[in-house]
Design a protein around this motif. Structure first.
Motif, PDB file in Angstrom:
ATOM      1  N   GLU A  22       0.834  -1.204   0.000  1.00  0.00           N
ATOM      2  CA  GLU A  22       0.000   0.000   0.000  1.00  0.00           C
ATOM      3  C   GLU A  22       0.865   1.248   0.000  1.00  0.00           C
ATOM      4  O   GLU A  22       0.563   2.228  -0.678  1.00  0.00           O
ATOM      5  CB  GLU A  22      -0.916  -0.009   1.225  1.00  0.00           C
ATOM      6  CG  GLU A  22      -1.950   1.106   1.212  1.00  0.00           C
ATOM      7  CD  GLU A  22      -2.947   0.990   2.334  1.00  0.00           C
ATOM      8  OE1 GLU A  22      -3.983   1.657   2.279  1.00  0.00           O
ATOM      9  OE2 GLU A  22      -2.683   0.225   3.290  1.00  0.00           O
ATOM     10  N   LYS A  23       1.976   1.202   0.752  1.00  0.00           N
ATOM     11  CA  LYS A  23       2.873   2.348   0.790  1.00  0.00           C
ATOM     12  C   LYS A  23       3.500   2.579  -0.581  1.00  0.00           C
ATOM     13  O   LYS A  23       3.594   3.726  -1.048  1.00  0.00           O
ATOM     14  CB  LYS A  23       3.974   2.105   1.826  1.00  0.00           C
ATOM     15  CG  LYS A  23       4.974   3.249   1.926  1.00  0.00           C
ATOM     16  CD  LYS A  23       6.072   2.942   2.936  1.00  0.00           C
ATOM     17  CE  LYS A  23       7.103   4.066   2.967  1.00  0.00           C
ATOM     18  NZ  LYS A  23       8.221   3.762   3.903  1.00  0.00           N
ATOM     19  N   GLU A  24       3.917   1.496  -1.247  1.00  0.00           N
ATOM     20  CA  GLU A  24       4.512   1.633  -2.575  1.00  0.00           C
ATOM     21  C   GLU A  24       3.491   2.163  -3.571  1.00  0.00           C
ATOM     22  O   GLU A  24       3.829   2.956  -4.453  1.00  0.00           O
ATOM     23  CB  GLU A  24       5.076   0.290  -3.038  1.00  0.00           C
ATOM     24  CG  GLU A  24       6.338  -0.141  -2.274  1.00  0.00           C
ATOM     25  CD  GLU A  24       6.897  -1.431  -2.815  1.00  0.00           C
ATOM     26  OE1 GLU A  24       6.284  -2.004  -3.740  1.00  0.00           O
ATOM     27  OE2 GLU A  24       7.944  -1.881  -2.306  1.00  0.00           O
ATOM     28  N   GLU A  25       2.236   1.748  -3.424  1.00  0.00           N
ATOM     29  CA  GLU A  25       1.196   2.236  -4.324  1.00  0.00           C
ATOM     30  C   GLU A  25       1.002   3.736  -4.144  1.00  0.00           C
ATOM     31  O   GLU A  25       0.851   4.473  -5.123  1.00  0.00           O
ATOM     32  CB  GLU A  25      -0.113   1.490  -4.044  1.00  0.00           C
ATOM     33  CG  GLU A  25      -1.226   1.848  -5.013  1.00  0.00           C
ATOM     34  CD  GLU A  25      -2.440   0.949  -4.853  1.00  0.00           C
ATOM     35  OE1 GLU A  25      -3.545   1.423  -5.153  1.00  0.00           O
ATOM     36  OE2 GLU A  25      -2.271  -0.202  -4.433  1.00  0.00           O
ATOM     37  N   ASP A  26       1.029   4.185  -2.892  1.00  0.00           N
ATOM     38  CA  ASP A  26       0.916   5.621  -2.623  1.00  0.00           C
ATOM     39  C   ASP A  26       2.092   6.380  -3.221  1.00  0.00           C
ATOM     40  O   ASP A  26       1.936   7.478  -3.768  1.00  0.00           O
ATOM     41  CB  ASP A  26       0.856   5.878  -1.115  1.00  0.00           C
ATOM     42  CG  ASP A  26      -0.438   5.398  -0.492  1.00  0.00           C
ATOM     43  OD1 ASP A  26      -1.414   5.235  -1.246  1.00  0.00           O
ATOM     44  OD2 ASP A  26      -0.465   5.172   0.731  1.00  0.00           O
ATOM     45  N   VAL A  27       3.281   5.787  -3.108  1.00  0.00           N
ATOM     46  CA  VAL A  27       4.483   6.415  -3.655  1.00  0.00           C
ATOM     47  C   VAL A  27       4.368   6.553  -5.172  1.00  0.00           C
ATOM     48  O   VAL A  27       4.719   7.599  -5.740  1.00  0.00           O
ATOM     49  CB  VAL A  27       5.735   5.603  -3.268  1.00  0.00           C
ATOM     50  CG1 VAL A  27       6.943   6.061  -4.095  1.00  0.00           C
ATOM     51  CG2 VAL A  27       6.037   5.766  -1.786  1.00  0.00           C
TER      52      VAL A  27
END
Length: 300
Positions: A188-193
């Motif tokens: 999820e963090k990578e998707e936000d990035v």
């Protein structure tokens, strides 16, 4: 439902969801006893309306109600966090393309909130399998969860070996659950990035100094990891996306201005016309001049 309100109202509603967590679990359980007991608040209200009193304590209903009230915030908050991160323009685009509310929910909202749903499921699962106070007090000792079994082996039976073995198994289950949660949190963090990187590239594509290494470093990712995550999300590499942005801007300039190919290349972020022509042809299949001539013929 919470995400449909304004930011201020959302904060108030989330506060209402989390207020019960400020109270000790044991106190909350005793509060449910006062509500569900034979002489409790609920049965007194029923008596006022002339209705027959119901046996609510020591039933499935009492145990399930106590568990839901205890762990519900741990399901609501992760889902709400994921839904808040969804770009509203995606929902608008879904409606513009003809999707109704249900289709938008299934294919956009639910799909993009899956990490929050998984985290909520894992958190509530880990909390529910280790609890023993609620089933014991609201279920009258009739319901044996793993937590109750462990407590029984240590306190009543005195079989510490078996109790320890079950505790280790429970610990392993919790560790596996935490690993799964960590994996989805990272995704999820990578998707936000990636979404932030896309916005950044949309705004600064004309900067000749813009590089994948600089973007990846600004988001604390290696260039390789950034490229792989970007391609998984966007179905193209960061360089291909940047080339596409510059080519689309170049098309507008070629069609509506008299700027030279070299000037347009500099305008959209290339140091020399050769790189611009090569990248433009890679996207459109024709050179910038050929594109300009084709548009001139269309207008004529």
């Amino acid at each position: 439902l919470i995400s449909g309100f304004s930011e201020k109202i959302q904060s108030v509603l989330i506060l209402f969801v989390t207020i019960p967590m400020w109270i000790n679990t044991l106190l909350r359980t005793y509060a449910w006893i006062s509500l569900l007991s034979d002489n409790g608040v609920i049965n007194r209200v029923l008596a006022l309306f002339g209705l027959t009193a119901k046996t609510l304590m020591y039933t499935d209903f009492a145990v399930v109600t106590g568990l839901i009230s205890d762990i519900l915030p741990f399901m609501v908050i992760p889902i709400h966090t994921s839904i808040r991160k969804i770009d509203p323009s995606l929902i608008e685009a879904s409606h513009d393309l003809g999707a109704n509310g249900f289709q938008t929910f299934i294919h956009v909202i639910l799909k993009m909130s899956i990490p929050g749903v998984i985290n909520g499921v894992m958190m509530t699962f880990l909390l529910s399998i280790s609890t023993f106070v609620i089933p014991k007090l609201l279920g009258g000792g009739q319901y044996m969860l793993i937590g109750n079994l462990i407590e029984n082996q240590f306190i009543s039976v005195g079989n510490w070996n078996f109790g320890s073995a079950i505790s280790i198994i429970l610990t392993l289950i919790i560790l596996v659950g935490l690993t799964i949660m960590k994996k989805f949190d990272r995704e999820e963090k990578e998707e936000d990035v990636i979404l932030q990187a896309v916005r950044y590239m949309d705004e600064h594509f004309s900067d000749p100094e813009l590089s994948m290494a600089a973007i990846a470093e600004s988001f604390d990712l290696s260039t390789t990891r950034f490229s792989l995550s970007f391609k998984e999300r966007m179905d193209m590499t960061p360089l291909d996306y940047l080339t596409l942005l510059r080519s689309e801007r170049a098309k507008v300039l070629l069609e509506h201005t008299d700027m030279t190919v070299r000037d347009i290349g500099i305008q959209v972020g290339y140091y020399d016309s050769g790189s611009f022509i090569r990248r433009f042809k890679q996207v459109t299949g024709i050179t910038p001049l050929q594109y300009r001539h084709s548009k001139m013929k269309d207008h004529s």
